[in-house]
Write an enzyme that holds these catalytic residues in place. Structure first.
Site, PDB file in Angstrom:
ATOM      1  CE  LYS A   1     -40.806  24.097 -31.157  1.00  0.00           C
ATOM      2  NZ  LYS A   1     -39.384  24.429 -31.256  1.00  0.00           N
TER       3      LYS A   1
HETATM    4  C1  E4P Z   1     -37.596  21.713 -32.501  1.00  0.00           C
HETATM    5  O1  E4P Z   1     -38.542  22.424 -32.791  1.00  0.00           O
HETATM    6  C2  E4P Z   1     -36.519  22.093 -31.570  1.00  0.00           C
HETATM    7  O2  E4P Z   1     -36.289  23.480 -31.690  1.00  0.00           O
HETATM    8  C3  E4P Z   1     -35.195  21.439 -31.865  1.00  0.00           C
HETATM    9  O3  E4P Z   1     -35.277  20.557 -32.955  1.00  0.00           O
HETATM   10  C4  E4P Z   1     -34.473  20.925 -30.661  1.00  0.00           C
HETATM   11  O4  E4P Z   1     -33.276  20.306 -31.077  1.00  0.00           O
HETATM   12  P1  E4P Z   1     -32.026  20.033 -30.112  1.00  0.00           P
HETATM   13  O5  E4P Z   1     -32.271  18.728 -29.419  1.00  0.00           O
HETATM   14  O6  E4P Z   1     -30.865  19.934 -31.045  1.00  0.00           O
HETATM   15  O7  E4P Z   1     -31.948  21.193 -29.160  1.00  0.00           O
END
Ligand code: E4P
EC number: 2.2.1.2
Length: 218
Positions: free
Chosen positions: A83
């Site tokens: 990522k």
């Molecule tokens: C995606 O890969 C992220 O980990 C996640 O969806 C972030 O979400 P949040 O805005 O609830 O922190």
């Protein structure tokens, strides 16, 4: 649309896996920090349970360092997807990973142009953040629809992960608007399963069944 779980909690991941609906896992530094565990150890535990894509985020900000960090993470298991944040340096790293056959998930996508750039750099997945856009009064779902339309028009195979999902309505709409994947917190997964009419229906069936048993005995 496939389901990923957005969690680094092993109990949640095991529980979601047991449902037979889980195609992958996304983690991020905040989710891992919340668990207070060693990152690599936790990734090994997750990969022992889930055979689909498991996203592990790099924390370096320079392309060369991201690449070195990602290469180490990729050694953990074949399903590890690196990522990478949507930055200039991130794009360079994504390009390098794609040349090496390492899968990537470009995260923190907030515009269709960012998604297009990430796809062209070689991203396996792009993650537009719905909830965080909604939080600032924008329309997160419109972004999903735009990216899906652009990718379809130009024959782009990069998959769209609807991320930052806050409630079941986000899941339904992401599916309707062409997301390939929704990565959802465990709480939302549980909300998707439940419906008050299902509970009432089960209660009524059981009551009718017990009454029929009683009358048969009398
Ligand atoms: C995606 O890969 C992220 O980990 C996640 O969806 C972030 O979400 P949040 O805005 O609830 O922190």
């Amino acid at each position: 649309m496939k389901f990923f779980i957005d969690s680094a909690n092993i109990a949640e991941i095991k529980e979601a896996h047991a449902l037979g609906v889980l195609a992958g896992v996304t983690t991020n530094p905040s989710l891992v920090a919340k668990e207070g565990v060693d990152f690599h150890t936790r990734l090994k535990e997750i990969c022992a349970v889930v055979k689909g894509s498991v996203s592990a985020e790099v924390i370096s900000e320079k392309a060369e360092e991201m690449i070195a960090e990602g290469e180490e993470l990729a050694k953990i298991a074949p399903q590890i997807t690196i990522k990478v944040p949507m930055t200039t340096e991130g794009l360079k790293a994504v390009h390098a990973f794609s040349q090496k056959g390492i899968k990537t998930n470009v995260t923190l996508i907030f515009s269709a142009n960012q998604a297009l750039l990430a796809a062209r750099a070689g991203a396996t997945y792009v993650s537009p953040f719905l909830g965080r856009l909604d939080d600032i009064g924008h329309d997160g779902m419109e972004l999903i629809a735009d990216i899906a339309e652009i990718f379809a028009l130009h024959g782009i195979e990069t998959e769209i992960i609807a991320a930052s999902i806050r409630h079941p309505q986000h899941v339904r709409e992401a599916a309707l608007h062409g997301a390939h994947v929704a990565t959802i917190p465990y709480k939302v997964l549980q909300q998707l399963i439940k419906h008050p009419l299902t509970d009432i229906g089960i209660e009524r069936f059981l009551k009718d069944w017990e009454e029929a048993q009683k009358s048969a005995r009398n």
